[in-house]
Scaffold this motif. Sequence first.
Motif, short mmCIF file in Angstrom:
data_model
loop_
_atom_site.label_atom_id
_atom_site.label_comp_id
_atom_site.label_asym_id
_atom_site.label_seq_id
_atom_site.Cartn_x
_atom_site.Cartn_y
_atom_site.Cartn_z
N LEU A 225 10.78 -7.92 -13.55
CA LEU A 225 10.20 -7.99 -12.22
C LEU A 225 10.92 -7.02 -11.30
CD1 LEU A 225 9.82 -11.85 -11.63
CD2 LEU A 225 8.19 -10.26 -12.65
N ARG A 226 10.13 -6.28 -10.53
CA ARG A 226 10.68 -5.35 -9.55
C ARG A 226 9.95 -5.55 -8.23
NH1 ARG A 226 13.51 -0.83 -11.61
NH2 ARG A 226 15.34 -1.66 -12.64
N PRO A 227 10.58 -5.21 -7.10
CA PRO A 227 9.95 -5.48 -5.81
C PRO A 227 8.74 -4.59 -5.54
CG PRO A 227 12.16 -4.53 -5.51
CD PRO A 227 11.93 -4.67 -6.97
N MET A 228 7.80 -5.16 -4.80
CA MET A 228 6.70 -4.36 -4.27
C MET A 228 7.19 -3.67 -3.01
SD MET A 228 3.30 -6.70 -4.98
CE MET A 228 3.92 -8.34 -4.58
N ALA A 229 6.29 -3.04 -2.27
CA ALA A 229 6.66 -2.36 -1.04
C ALA A 229 7.34 -3.33 -0.07
CB ALA A 229 5.43 -1.74 -0.38
N GLN A 230 8.29 -2.84 0.68
CA GLN A 230 9.06 -3.68 1.60
C GLN A 230 8.13 -4.44 2.55
OE1 GLN A 230 11.82 -1.46 3.99
NE2 GLN A 230 12.49 -3.26 5.16
N LEU A 231 7.05 -3.80 2.99
CA LEU A 231 6.11 -4.42 3.93
C LEU A 231 5.59 -5.75 3.43
CD1 LEU A 231 4.40 -4.14 6.57
CD2 LEU A 231 2.65 -3.03 5.15
N VAL A 232 5.39 -5.87 2.12
CA VAL A 232 4.81 -7.08 1.54
C VAL A 232 5.63 -8.32 1.88
CG1 VAL A 232 4.18 -8.22 -0.64
CG2 VAL A 232 3.75 -5.76 -0.34
N LYS B 66 3.86 5.41 4.46
CA LYS B 66 4.10 5.07 5.87
C LYS B 66 3.04 4.09 6.38
CE LYS B 66 6.15 9.57 7.06
NZ LYS B 66 5.91 10.28 5.80
N PHE B 67 1.87 4.10 5.76
CA PHE B 67 0.76 3.21 6.11
C PHE B 67 0.55 3.20 7.63
CE2 PHE B 67 -1.10 -1.34 5.50
CZ PHE B 67 -2.37 -0.83 5.71
N GLN B 68 0.24 4.34 8.17
CA GLN B 68 0.13 4.50 9.62
C GLN B 68 -1.03 3.70 10.22
OE1 GLN B 68 -0.09 8.79 9.79
NE2 GLN B 68 2.14 9.03 9.76
N ARG C 128 -2.10 9.11 1.42
CA ARG C 128 -3.27 8.25 1.24
C ARG C 128 -3.26 7.55 -0.10
NH1 ARG C 128 -7.96 7.09 3.70
NH2 ARG C 128 -6.47 7.03 5.41
N TYR C 129 -2.84 8.27 -1.15
CA TYR C 129 -2.74 7.63 -2.46
C TYR C 129 -1.76 6.46 -2.41
CZ TYR C 129 -1.57 6.92 -7.38
OH TYR C 129 -1.35 6.35 -8.61
N GLY C 130 -0.60 6.68 -1.79
CA GLY C 130 0.37 5.60 -1.67
C GLY C 130 -0.17 4.42 -0.88
N THR C 131 -0.90 4.73 0.20
CA THR C 131 -1.50 3.66 1.00
C THR C 131 -2.50 2.86 0.19
OG1 THR C 131 -1.20 4.86 3.09
CG2 THR C 131 -2.91 3.16 3.04
N SER C 132 -3.32 3.54 -0.59
CA SER C 132 -4.32 2.83 -1.40
C SER C 132 -3.66 1.90 -2.41
CB SER C 132 -5.25 3.83 -2.12
OG SER C 132 -4.57 4.53 -3.15
N LYS C 133 -2.52 2.31 -2.94
CA LYS C 133 -1.79 1.47 -3.88
C LYS C 133 -1.06 0.33 -3.15
CE LYS C 133 -2.68 3.44 -7.85
NZ LYS C 133 -3.35 2.71 -8.95
N LEU C 134 -0.63 0.58 -1.92
CA LEU C 134 -0.02 -0.48 -1.12
C LEU C 134 -1.04 -1.55 -0.78
CD1 LEU C 134 2.17 -1.79 0.56
CD2 LEU C 134 1.78 -0.08 2.34
N LEU C 135 -2.27 -1.15 -0.49
CA LEU C 135 -3.33 -2.14 -0.26
C LEU C 135 -3.47 -3.05 -1.47
CD1 LEU C 135 -6.15 0.08 1.34
CD2 LEU C 135 -4.45 -1.33 2.53
#
Length: 353
Positions: free
Chosen positions: A305-312, A189-191, A214-221
């Motif tokens: 190739l696969r997509p990264m997080a939608q936010l990117v 969610k990357f709040q 938090r783990y997901g957020t750290s990987k999203l960063l």
Amino acid sequence: MASTFDVSPETYASMSHWFKRQLFETPPEVSPRDVDLTGKTAIVTGANQGIGLEIARQLLDLGLKKLVIGVRDEAKGRAAAIELLQGRRLPPGAIEVWGLDMLSYDSVVSFAHRVSQLDQLEIVVLNAGIFRLERTINKSTGHEEDVQTNYLSLVLLLILLLPVLKAKNMARSPGKITIVSSDAAGMSKFQEQDADPLLPALDDKAANWEGQERYGTSKLLGQLFLAEIAKRIPPSVAVINGACPGLCRSSGLARDAQSSMIRYPLGIYFWLFGRVPSVGARVVVNAAVKQGTVSHGQVIDGGRLRPMAQLVYTTKGEEVAKRLWRETMDELSFAKVESIVEELSDKAGKPAK
């Protein structure tokens, strides 16, 4: 985007698609018929167990000349090296174990300096990671440990190794850096994304905490950084990509759970849906040795190739990525990382218009 991926970022980040990948997709194996690593040198961090150990094993199976294992616990690293040597006829020194504590900037800098002394280096796999069940603040830096290990120290090590890879490889055959990413990035969610500044918000002791988030957020960063670094560093310097190996059993990632009651339901979950480490490792090895310059700034899963997080891929994501980049460069300014990037960038050496 549609022409690049076989699935949209939204669909790829859904639980239904994740279950499909975990249960019905088997990543292709990289065989010696596909890739020959004879005479090459590789570094794998966090290679004393789980996916990291299997990545190291598969690279050696492809004929690797020299392997450097970067680990926090050198005794466990030496035990892993002994295991990797079994059944192989390798010369003395073919596998080296070096200390690397991703919770310490000094350790990362020292490791990078030692790497610069290698005669050659073609492949780097940044696999070391952490998953804290409870918020833990790193005493040496003041940052939360998931963010410290999975993002800040990873970025520091990656940038410090770029000049090494450029110096030891030719532009027509550049070295490779593969970041081990996670499907959790797309589910985060990357709040904190609207916080300005951003990094201090990730260290806020008063904020709500949930380990998986938090783990997901750290990987999203890490994915936001991957998109930004690829804009600045050309693949002729080094091909920088990511790999999502999926949920894997016996990875050691959730080792914090071993001392809590959650270990039982977590163990069942991993058993039901997790891949064995050797299968997950195939994804990372594919990204590290088989994918070419088209994978620069991209993430690999299942050999494609696969997509990264939608936010990117959004305007909001671009704004967050720029803010994160600026704060990260400031945080790591002691190591002159921004100067390193500028010297290696596409713009370096070009006359001003």
